[in-house]
Enzyme design. Structure first.
Site, PDB file in Angstrom:
ATOM      1  N   GLU A 153      55.727   1.262  76.350  1.00 51.34           N
ATOM      2  CA  GLU A 153      55.542  -0.192  76.194  1.00 51.34           C
ATOM      3  C   GLU A 153      56.739  -0.932  75.456  1.00 51.34           C
ATOM      4  O   GLU A 153      56.726  -0.635  74.194  1.00 51.34           O
ATOM      5  CB  GLU A 153      54.215  -0.340  75.572  1.00 51.34           C
ATOM      6  CG  GLU A 153      53.829  -1.682  75.349  1.00 51.34           C
ATOM      7  CD  GLU A 153      52.695  -1.855  74.554  1.00 51.34           C
ATOM      8  OE1 GLU A 153      51.961  -0.897  74.164  1.00 51.34           O
ATOM      9  OE2 GLU A 153      52.029  -3.141  74.594  1.00 51.34           O
ATOM     10  N   GLU A 159      57.925  -6.384  65.613  1.00 48.59           N
ATOM     11  CA  GLU A 159      56.942  -5.151  65.219  1.00 48.59           C
ATOM     12  C   GLU A 159      57.991  -3.978  65.450  1.00 48.59           C
ATOM     13  O   GLU A 159      57.641  -2.940  64.694  1.00 48.59           O
ATOM     14  CB  GLU A 159      55.926  -4.944  66.212  1.00 48.59           C
ATOM     15  CG  GLU A 159      54.814  -6.154  66.153  1.00 48.59           C
ATOM     16  CD  GLU A 159      53.746  -5.935  67.479  1.00 48.59           C
ATOM     17  OE1 GLU A 159      53.061  -4.875  67.192  1.00 48.59           O
ATOM     18  OE2 GLU A 159      53.337  -7.132  67.970  1.00 48.59           O
ATOM     19  N   ASP A 186      53.441  -5.790  78.523  1.00 46.60           N
ATOM     20  CA  ASP A 186      52.330  -6.425  77.661  1.00 46.60           C
ATOM     21  C   ASP A 186      52.856  -8.009  77.560  1.00 46.60           C
ATOM     22  O   ASP A 186      53.970  -8.206  77.147  1.00 46.60           O
ATOM     23  CB  ASP A 186      52.646  -5.908  76.275  1.00 46.60           C
ATOM     24  CG  ASP A 186      51.346  -6.500  75.253  1.00 46.60           C
ATOM     25  OD1 ASP A 186      51.141  -7.629  75.460  1.00 46.60           O
ATOM     26  OD2 ASP A 186      50.822  -5.870  74.252  1.00 46.60           O
ATOM     27  N   HIS A 212      48.882  -4.776  79.829  1.00 50.21           N
ATOM     28  CA  HIS A 212      48.226  -5.303  78.441  1.00 50.21           C
ATOM     29  C   HIS A 212      48.117  -6.923  78.793  1.00 50.21           C
ATOM     30  O   HIS A 212      49.603  -7.654  79.078  1.00 50.21           O
ATOM     31  CB  HIS A 212      48.695  -5.137  77.206  1.00 50.21           C
ATOM     32  CG  HIS A 212      48.317  -3.811  76.480  1.00 50.21           C
ATOM     33  ND1 HIS A 212      48.865  -3.050  75.533  1.00 50.21           N
ATOM     34  CD2 HIS A 212      47.410  -3.223  76.914  1.00 50.21           C
ATOM     35  CE1 HIS A 212      48.629  -2.031  75.233  1.00 50.21           C
ATOM     36  NE2 HIS A 212      47.345  -2.094  76.011  1.00 50.21           N
ATOM     37  N   ARG A 218      48.070 -14.297  71.298  1.00 45.03           N
ATOM     38  CA  ARG A 218      47.343 -13.028  71.591  1.00 45.03           C
ATOM     39  C   ARG A 218      45.600 -13.153  71.266  1.00 45.03           C
ATOM     40  O   ARG A 218      45.047 -12.484  71.230  1.00 45.03           O
ATOM     41  CB  ARG A 218      47.508 -12.063  70.296  1.00 45.03           C
ATOM     42  CG  ARG A 218      47.869 -10.941  70.684  1.00 45.03           C
ATOM     43  CD  ARG A 218      48.733  -9.652  69.905  1.00 45.03           C
ATOM     44  NE  ARG A 218      48.896  -8.585  70.599  1.00 45.03           N
ATOM     45  CZ  ARG A 218      49.798  -7.565  70.505  1.00 45.03           C
ATOM     46  NH1 ARG A 218      50.110  -7.568  69.151  1.00 45.03           N
ATOM     47  NH2 ARG A 218      49.979  -6.712  71.139  1.00 45.03           N
ATOM     48  N   GLU A 247      44.283  -6.876  75.470  1.00 49.94           N
ATOM     49  CA  GLU A 247      44.603  -6.408  74.075  1.00 49.94           C
ATOM     50  C   GLU A 247      44.721  -7.539  73.338  1.00 49.94           C
ATOM     51  O   GLU A 247      45.722  -8.096  73.215  1.00 49.94           O
ATOM     52  CB  GLU A 247      45.914  -5.427  74.121  1.00 49.94           C
ATOM     53  CG  GLU A 247      46.218  -4.624  72.832  1.00 49.94           C
ATOM     54  CD  GLU A 247      47.371  -4.251  72.670  1.00 49.94           C
ATOM     55  OE1 GLU A 247      47.475  -3.069  72.052  1.00 49.94           O
ATOM     56  OE2 GLU A 247      48.233  -4.883  73.089  1.00 49.94           O
TER      57      GLU A 247
HETATM   58  C1  LER Z   1      51.310  -3.822  69.673  1.00 48.29           C
HETATM   59  O1  LER Z   1      51.837  -5.069  69.457  1.00 48.29           O
HETATM   60  C2  LER Z   1      50.893  -3.632  70.982  1.00 48.29           C
HETATM   61  O2  LER Z   1      51.194  -4.111  71.964  1.00 48.29           O
HETATM   62  C3  LER Z   1      50.541  -2.041  71.093  1.00 48.29           C
HETATM   63  O3  LER Z   1      50.106  -2.031  72.515  1.00 48.29           O
HETATM   64  C4  LER Z   1      51.694  -0.961  70.892  1.00 48.29           C
HETATM   65  O4  LER Z   1      51.038  -0.125  70.425  1.00 48.29           O
HETATM   66 MN    MN Z   2      50.141  -3.873  73.884  1.00 50.05          MN
END
Ligand code: LER
Ligand code: MN
Length: 277
Positions: A153, A159, A186, A212, A218, A247
């Site tokens: 990912e 991050e 994601d 995701h 978010r 997520e």
């Molecule tokens: C963290 O921002 C994330 O998207 C997680 O899925 C990665 O471990």
């Molecule tokens: Mn993620």
């Protein structure tokens, strides 16, 4: 496409990116009652799950384990693939292989997000990449015969400093040389790092096996400003059939967030199915 929800055990740290942090049984029952097809379990180690009891629960409530995510292997225990010490890398491999064994019980995938690590101060991207690929190779040798996919990912620059965008993710997936190593995307990270949802999804078409989903802030989809019309259109175009797993932050409260995500995504899926007819 199927809809999933990321959940974690009650003792997970507050920075776990999940909606429900609670007894897994209760979270899975709630996800099922909201209409999700599956859940993603954010775990530190395989021993956190009683396989027999979980299988009985899944049969009873009719959901599946879509994915086991490994961010806590990094966040709680500081085990990751780019660590300069071989002993730490070996411990990270063991943990991930434990999660692979667990995933095999449920036909689930294993995510490699933050557990891949980062480029250490004073080291080069090449060093990080070589360590990552060596660890990935060992895990893939375990995952492949078990039929478990390892999904890498890309995560945004705030991050990590290693594998931020889909192109970088795609390159390393191809370089791994293992068919069981795939790309997961994601939307939250893509919105920060990728120039275009359309181009990134089209380029990754044959490698993306899990997604995701969150809105720009978010929060649950529909509560920010991501271009979901564009996203659903390109997913239909590339024939994506996998999971869209929420997520998202548990705001304004976990239940409201989980309910909004499934309501919004189901409506979108119905609309795109209708458009294709
Ligand atoms: C963290 O921002 C994330 O998207 C997680 O899925 C990665 O471990
Ligand atoms: Mn993620």
């Amino acid at each position: 496409m199927k809809l999933g929800l990321a959940v974690a055990p009650r003792d997970a740290p507050p920075d776990a990116f999940v909606v429900f942090r609670d007894d897994l049984e209760r979270s899975i029952e709630r996800a099922a009652s909201l209409g999700y097809d599956g859940v993603e379990l954010a775990l530190r180690e395989a021993a956190q799950v009683n396989v027999g009891a979980l299988k009985r629960l899944l049969t009873r409530v009719g959901v599946e384990i879509a994915c086991i995510s490994s961010g806590q292997v990094f966040a709680v225990d500081r085990l990751y693939f780019t660590h300069p010490e071989e002993a730490v890398r070996r411990a990270a491999i063991e943990r991930i292989c434990g999660l692979i064994g667990l995933a095999a019980e449920f036909g689930a995938k294993v995510n490699l997000g933050r557990a891949r690590g980062f480029i250490h101060d004073g080291e080069t991207a090449e060093t990080a990449k070589a360590r990552f690929l060596a660890c990935l190779d060992r895990c893939a040798q375990v995952a492949d015969p078990l039929g478990v996919e390892l999904i890498v990912e890309p995560v945004n620059r705030y991050e990590t400093n290693f594998i931020n965008n889909c192109q970088e993710g795609l390159e390393i997936v191809k370089e791994s040389g293992h068919a069981c190593v795939k790309l997961m995307t994601d939307l939250f990270h893509m919105n920060i790092e990728d120039a275009s949802f359309g181009e990134a999804f089209k380029a990754g078409k044959d490698y993306i096996s899990y997604i995701h989903v969150a809105d720009s802030n978010r929060l649950a989809p529909g509560w920010g400003h991501l271009p979901f019309d564009e996203v659903f259109q390109v997913l239909a175009e590339i024939g994506y059939q996998g999971y869209l797993t929420a997520e998202i932050l548990p705001k304004p409260d976990p239940y409201a967030a989980a309910a909004q995500a499934v309501r919004y995504l189901s409506a979108r899926l119905k609309r795109s199915a209708h458009t294709r007819c």
